[in-house]
Design a protein around this motif. Structure first.
Motif: not given
Length: 153
Positions: A70-75
């Motif tokens: 899963t991708v939990d956070n992005f910047a």
């Protein structure tokens, strides 16, 4: 035309979907042919060099240990074409959960050049330098020694 922040996030999320589907051709389509995926030194993967090697690794992980990510956070930063995410890696067949971060570098048209993975893990006794294996820290201008003017002893 430069890749936008939103496009980087979509590309990463779609790449993770392809990994979860164990779709080798689709995984490869997110990378330049010579794309590189770095891991913490001592990890079981070493350095994956090439889109095909990366895709084969993730297909094997899904088949062998029930991997699901899963991708939990992005910047993301459009100017440098770099992004960082936090992720979770569920290894369903062996009952493990691994969390970490990854740094991404993209081409102008949105293909992944490299991924640098960092795991959430404790330091290890006897290891004096914790790093990702095979990464050219000196060549990329990272500090190799503690600066002399640093007051920390």
């Amino acid at each position: 035309m430069a890749i936008s922040r939103a496009q980087m996030e979509t590309r990463i999320r779609n790449y993770f979907a392809a990994c979860n589907q164990a779709d080798k051709e689709k995984i490869m389509s997110f990378f330049i042919p010579e794309g590189t995926h770095y891991f913490p030194e001592g990890s079981p993967f070493g350095v994956l060099r090439g889109a095909q090697a990366i895709a084969e690794c993730w297909v094997n992980c899904v088949n062998d240990i029930g991997s699901y990510w899963t991708v939990d956070n992005f910047a993301g930063d459009m100017e440098s074409r770099q992004a960082v995410i936090e992720w979770s890696h569920f290894k369903k067949k062996i009952g493990q959960l691994l969390r970490g971060d990854e740094w991404y570098r993209f081409t102008e048209d949105g293909l992944i050049i490299e991924i640098r993975a960092y795991y959430a893990a404790p330091t290890h006794a006897g290891v004096t330098e914790h790093r990702i294996g095979g990464f050219d820290y000196a060549g990329r201008g990272y500090p190799l020694l503690k600066p002399e003017n640093n007051s920390a002893k």
